[in-house]
Design a protein around this motif. Sequence first.
Motif, PDB file in Angstrom:
ATOM      1  N   VAL A   1      10.072 -34.322  21.539  1.00 41.00           N
ATOM      2  CA  VAL A   1      11.306 -33.815  20.944  1.00 41.00           C
ATOM      3  C   VAL A   1      12.133 -34.982  20.438  1.00 41.00           C
ATOM      4  O   VAL A   1      12.217 -36.029  21.098  1.00 41.00           O
ATOM      5  N   TRP A   2      12.734 -34.805  19.261  1.00 49.40           N
ATOM      6  CA  TRP A   2      13.637 -35.816  18.708  1.00 49.40           C
ATOM      7  C   TRP A   2      14.948 -35.154  18.325  1.00 49.40           C
ATOM      8  O   TRP A   2      14.968 -34.073  17.724  1.00 49.40           O
ATOM      9  N   TYR A   3      16.053 -35.804  18.675  1.00 53.58           N
ATOM     10  CA  TYR A   3      17.364 -35.395  18.192  1.00 53.58           C
ATOM     11  C   TYR A   3      17.721 -36.301  17.022  1.00 53.58           C
ATOM     12  O   TYR A   3      17.643 -37.533  17.132  1.00 53.58           O
TER      13      TYR A   3
ATOM     14  N   ARG B   1       7.694 -30.764  19.015  1.00 52.34           N
ATOM     15  CA  ARG B   1       6.247 -30.545  19.011  1.00 52.34           C
ATOM     16  C   ARG B   1       5.865 -30.163  20.440  1.00 52.34           C
ATOM     17  O   ARG B   1       6.018 -30.969  21.359  1.00 52.34           O
ATOM     18  N   TYR B   2       5.408 -28.936  20.631  1.00 55.06           N
ATOM     19  CA  TYR B   2       5.081 -28.439  21.960  1.00 55.06           C
ATOM     20  C   TYR B   2       3.565 -28.414  22.161  1.00 55.06           C
ATOM     21  O   TYR B   2       2.814 -28.306  21.193  1.00 55.06           O
ATOM     22  N   PRO B   3       3.099 -28.476  23.411  1.00 57.18           N
ATOM     23  CA  PRO B   3       1.667 -28.360  23.682  1.00 57.18           C
ATOM     24  C   PRO B   3       1.106 -27.025  23.194  1.00 57.18           C
ATOM     25  O   PRO B   3       1.774 -25.994  23.246  1.00 57.18           O
ATOM     26  N   GLY B   4      -0.126 -27.064  22.720  1.00 59.21           N
ATOM     27  CA  GLY B   4      -0.779 -25.857  22.217  1.00 59.21           C
ATOM     28  C   GLY B   4      -1.510 -26.145  20.932  1.00 59.21           C
ATOM     29  O   GLY B   4      -1.986 -27.257  20.691  1.00 59.21           O
TER      30      GLY B   4
ATOM     31  N   MET C   1       8.695 -27.487  15.295  1.00 55.73           N
ATOM     32  CA  MET C   1       9.916 -26.690  15.258  1.00 55.73           C
ATOM     33  C   MET C   1      11.088 -27.537  14.791  1.00 55.73           C
ATOM     34  O   MET C   1      11.165 -28.719  15.100  1.00 55.73           O
ATOM     35  N   VAL C   2      11.979 -26.912  14.026  1.00 62.62           N
ATOM     36  CA  VAL C   2      13.219 -27.558  13.595  1.00 62.62           C
ATOM     37  C   VAL C   2      14.372 -26.672  14.033  1.00 62.62           C
ATOM     38  O   VAL C   2      14.465 -25.512  13.648  1.00 62.62           O
ATOM     39  N   TRP C   3      15.257 -27.254  14.836  1.00 64.32           N
ATOM     40  CA  TRP C   3      16.361 -26.527  15.472  1.00 64.32           C
ATOM     41  C   TRP C   3      17.665 -27.143  14.987  1.00 64.32           C
ATOM     42  O   TRP C   3      17.842 -28.365  15.039  1.00 64.32           O
ATOM     43  N   ARG C   4      18.575 -26.306  14.476  1.00 64.49           N
ATOM     44  CA  ARG C   4      19.853 -26.815  13.968  1.00 64.49           C
ATOM     45  C   ARG C   4      21.033 -26.136  14.634  1.00 64.49           C
ATOM     46  O   ARG C   4      20.967 -24.955  14.991  1.00 64.49           O
ATOM     47  N   PHE C   5      22.140 -26.888  14.772  1.00 67.94           N
ATOM     48  CA  PHE C   5      23.370 -26.399  15.384  1.00 67.94           C
ATOM     49  C   PHE C   5      24.496 -26.529  14.352  1.00 67.94           C
ATOM     50  O   PHE C   5      24.862 -27.643  13.988  1.00 67.94           O
TER      51      PHE C   5
END
Length: 394
Positions: free
Chosen positions: A279-281, A290-293, A298-302
């Motif tokens: 994970v990067w902020y 980037r999750y296992p699997g 994923m891109v998450w915004r606030f």
Amino acid sequence: CACKRYLRTEELFMLKQTLSADTYHCISRGYDSIASRSYSLHTDSYLDPAFLGIEQQQVFHKSWQFLCHEEKLREAGSYVATHVQGQSVFACRGQDDELRAFYNVCKHRGHELVQGSGQTKAIACPYHAWVYDLDGHLSSVRRSDLIENFNVRDVCLDSIRVEVFCHLVFINLDPNAIPLAEQSESLASEVMNYAPDLASLTYAHTLTYQIKANWKAVVDNFLECYHCPVAHRDFCTLVEMDTYRVNTHGIYSSHMAKAGRSDNKAYGVDEASVTDHAVWYLWPNTTLMRYPGRGNFMVWRFYPAGPEETYEIFDFFLETDTPNETEIEAIKFVDEVLQPEDIAIVESVQRGMQTPSFNQGRYLVDPDGGGMSEHAVHHFHGLVLDAYRRAVQR
């Protein structure tokens, strides 16, 4: 375009952009460059509406904001529109294959030109049908012969900065902004090392949330896992917490851990092509994951929706546009377990900040950079104070 810009003058922004030296001193009082001896931001910056105006101008209008995966803008004629804290903008791919971005406003009467995303050969204003080429130049105006001293080709849209970074498109309203690839130092190499397939991933799903808390409180919570053994016990079964490490850099921080082995099916670790939790902020309001699997990103915004309200958007990019069974479980885990837990936390924090008994806190700092340390929160607060300092200096 070399045409004259008709944006509002700097003087009209002064009230929102400036901050008195006394107020800045109060907000930053107790903050130290050494996290273990520092106090956090004063709660006024989470409550007072005046700070949101300053943040809109000094933070969001001067930083790189995620727009989309490059797949949406690969083809000539493709466009994507969005808003950056009150400013309507869009990016498009020209017939010359050049990627450009503009303020999303017609030069005739100010109507927005495009909405959402799609394909077009030209940009036609839905109000009076003024038509612009994809390079921003005005190409045709109905009955333009009735306008004195007017040449269609003298008019063009105001451009903004756009950059493809790790196969993701970012925009910036600041014409003097340092390129993201340069400003973020080694972030690109880190991301591509963990996600070498990012270019081939495709959009698959979006989660959105309205949270009754200041956007900074939401970021604060995201940047530390000190609360995880207390508030996210299920998450702690997904990663090996003793491998969790957090490192801070100029405008980003990295949060890495090895996947754990448990009965929790949110991470598909069996026969997985991805085995790390990475994970990067990215300053100020974007997180990359980037999750296992199977191959994923994923891109998450606030986004601030008000002084005490945050709008979250969480986009999933996968190997296929339809999540498989394991990925559905991962999305459900975020949506039904992690997010409700975090939302309850930050909304409680926001309510607590409204009381007179709490103004500032301290940071729990692990000298080894462990995941349960709060040094990344301290790093974020330093970037916020830098933006406030710029407001004072205006």
